[in-house]
Design a protein around this motif. Structure first.
Motif, PDB file in Angstrom:
ATOM      1  N   LEU A  72       0.826  -1.218   0.000  1.00 34.66           N
ATOM      2  CA  LEU A  72       0.000   0.000   0.000  1.00 34.66           C
ATOM      3  C   LEU A  72       0.854   1.260   0.000  1.00 34.66           C
ATOM      4  CD1 LEU A  72      -2.963  -1.038   2.287  1.00 34.66           C
ATOM      5  CD2 LEU A  72      -3.058  -0.464  -0.163  1.00 34.66           C
ATOM      6  N   GLU A  73       2.008   1.225   0.649  1.00 36.58           N
ATOM      7  CA  GLU A  73       2.912   2.381   0.593  1.00 36.58           C
ATOM      8  C   GLU A  73       3.266   2.693  -0.858  1.00 36.58           C
ATOM      9  OE1 GLU A  73       6.485   1.880   2.887  1.00 36.58           O
ATOM     10  OE2 GLU A  73       5.359   1.274   4.667  1.00 36.58           O
ATOM     11  N   ASN A  76      -0.258   3.487  -3.136  1.00 31.25           N
ATOM     12  CA  ASN A  76      -0.862   4.788  -2.857  1.00 31.25           C
ATOM     13  C   ASN A  76      -0.068   5.947  -3.455  1.00 31.25           C
ATOM     14  OD1 ASN A  76      -3.221   3.965  -1.583  1.00 31.25           O
ATOM     15  ND2 ASN A  76      -2.192   3.781   0.394  1.00 31.25           N
ATOM     16  N   ARG A  77       1.140   5.686  -3.933  1.00 31.44           N
ATOM     17  CA  ARG A  77       1.934   6.712  -4.634  1.00 31.44           C
ATOM     18  C   ARG A  77       1.776   6.607  -6.146  1.00 31.44           C
ATOM     19  NH1 ARG A  77       6.527   5.048  -1.030  1.00 31.44           N
ATOM     20  NH2 ARG A  77       7.330   4.075  -2.916  1.00 31.44           N
ATOM     21  N   ASP A  82      -4.920   0.754  -7.911  1.00 34.83           N
ATOM     22  CA  ASP A  82      -5.670   0.622  -6.665  1.00 34.83           C
ATOM     23  C   ASP A  82      -5.557  -0.827  -6.216  1.00 34.83           C
ATOM     24  OD1 ASP A  82      -6.916   3.012  -5.567  1.00 34.83           O
ATOM     25  OD2 ASP A  82      -7.923   3.170  -7.503  1.00 34.83           O
ATOM     26  N   TYR A  94      -7.825  -1.392   1.951  1.00 39.74           N
ATOM     27  CA  TYR A  94      -8.015  -0.795   0.642  1.00 39.74           C
ATOM     28  C   TYR A  94      -6.973   0.280   0.392  1.00 39.74           C
ATOM     29  CZ  TYR A  94     -12.723  -2.724   1.247  1.00 39.74           C
ATOM     30  OH  TYR A  94     -13.786  -3.559   1.454  1.00 39.74           O
ATOM     31  N   SER A  95      -6.604   0.463  -0.872  1.00 41.88           N
ATOM     32  CA  SER A  95      -5.779   1.608  -1.233  1.00 41.88           C
ATOM     33  C   SER A  95      -6.628   2.870  -1.077  1.00 41.88           C
ATOM     34  CB  SER A  95      -5.266   1.468  -2.665  1.00 41.88           C
ATOM     35  OG  SER A  95      -6.349   1.460  -3.575  1.00 41.88           O
ATOM     36  N   ASN A  96      -5.982   4.011  -1.104  1.00 41.90           N
ATOM     37  CA  ASN A  96      -6.685   5.274  -0.883  1.00 41.90           C
ATOM     38  C   ASN A  96      -7.834   5.493  -1.856  1.00 41.90           C
ATOM     39  OD1 ASN A  96      -5.045   5.905   1.273  1.00 41.90           O
ATOM     40  ND2 ASN A  96      -3.664   7.181   0.076  1.00 41.90           N
ATOM     41  N   ARG A  99     -10.837   3.019  -0.660  1.00 39.77           N
ATOM     42  CA  ARG A  99     -11.227   2.899   0.739  1.00 39.77           C
ATOM     43  C   ARG A  99     -12.653   3.403   0.945  1.00 39.77           C
ATOM     44  NH1 ARG A  99      -7.434   5.946   4.458  1.00 39.77           N
ATOM     45  NH2 ARG A  99      -5.966   4.884   3.121  1.00 39.77           N
ATOM     46  N   ARG A 104     -12.472   5.903   6.459  1.00 40.89           N
ATOM     47  CA  ARG A 104     -11.501   6.989   6.293  1.00 40.89           C
ATOM     48  C   ARG A 104     -11.275   7.662   7.638  1.00 40.89           C
ATOM     49  NH1 ARG A 104      -9.895   8.615   1.626  1.00 40.89           N
ATOM     50  NH2 ARG A 104     -10.792   7.676  -0.185  1.00 40.89           N
ATOM     51  N   SER A 117     -10.137   9.877 -10.380  1.00 37.03           N
ATOM     52  CA  SER A 117      -9.145   8.831 -10.156  1.00 37.03           C
ATOM     53  C   SER A 117      -8.534   8.324 -11.458  1.00 37.03           C
ATOM     54  CB  SER A 117      -9.761   7.645  -9.395  1.00 37.03           C
ATOM     55  OG  SER A 117     -10.640   6.932 -10.247  1.00 37.03           O
TER      56      SER A 117
END
Length: 120
Positions: A72-73, A76-77, A82, A94-96, A99, A104, A117
């Motif tokens: 996910l690190e 998310n970049r 996703d 979930y990825s950002n 989610r 949240r 997105s």
């Protein structure tokens, strides 16, 4: 688990829930962590969404071996990716971009819409 409408996108899932066996309290399956030579064990399932199947296939296996937190690190970049992870204890991460609003953190920006997105 979740419903994700897709158009002009690809999805791949790597998991250990169909082909495996348990012996002595250890789950053995076909996705090997190259650092240890043993079955990867940080997640049960890694689902990746991206523009092409070539991207999702390679990333789902990589994310499965890395584990949800590290994957996910990275994901998310990367705005075109996703992810959804199922952990061994049954929790879902979930990825950002995916989610659910209820999970949240307070003060976090809302999830992007399909238009923002990059996913139709």
């Amino acid at each position: 688990m979740t419903r994700i409408p897709l158009a002009d996108s690809a999805v791949s899932t790597s998991g250990d829930y169909e082909r495996y066996f348990d012996e002595g309290g250890v789950r053995y399956h076909h996705i090997i962590d190259p650092r240890t030579g043993h079955s990867a064990s940080k997640v049960r399932s890694a689902t990746i969404l991206a523009p092409t199947a070539t991207q999702t296939d390679g990333m789902s296996k990589t994310a499965f071996v890395l584990g949800a937190e590290k994957a996910l690190e990275i994901i998310n970049r990367m705005p075109e990716y996703d992810a959804v992870f199922v952990l061994p204890d049954g929790r879902v991460l979930y990825s950002n971009g995916l989610r659910p609003a209820a999970s949240r953190p307070s003060g976090a920006p809302p999830a992007p819409t399909a238009a923002s997105s990059g996913r139709p």
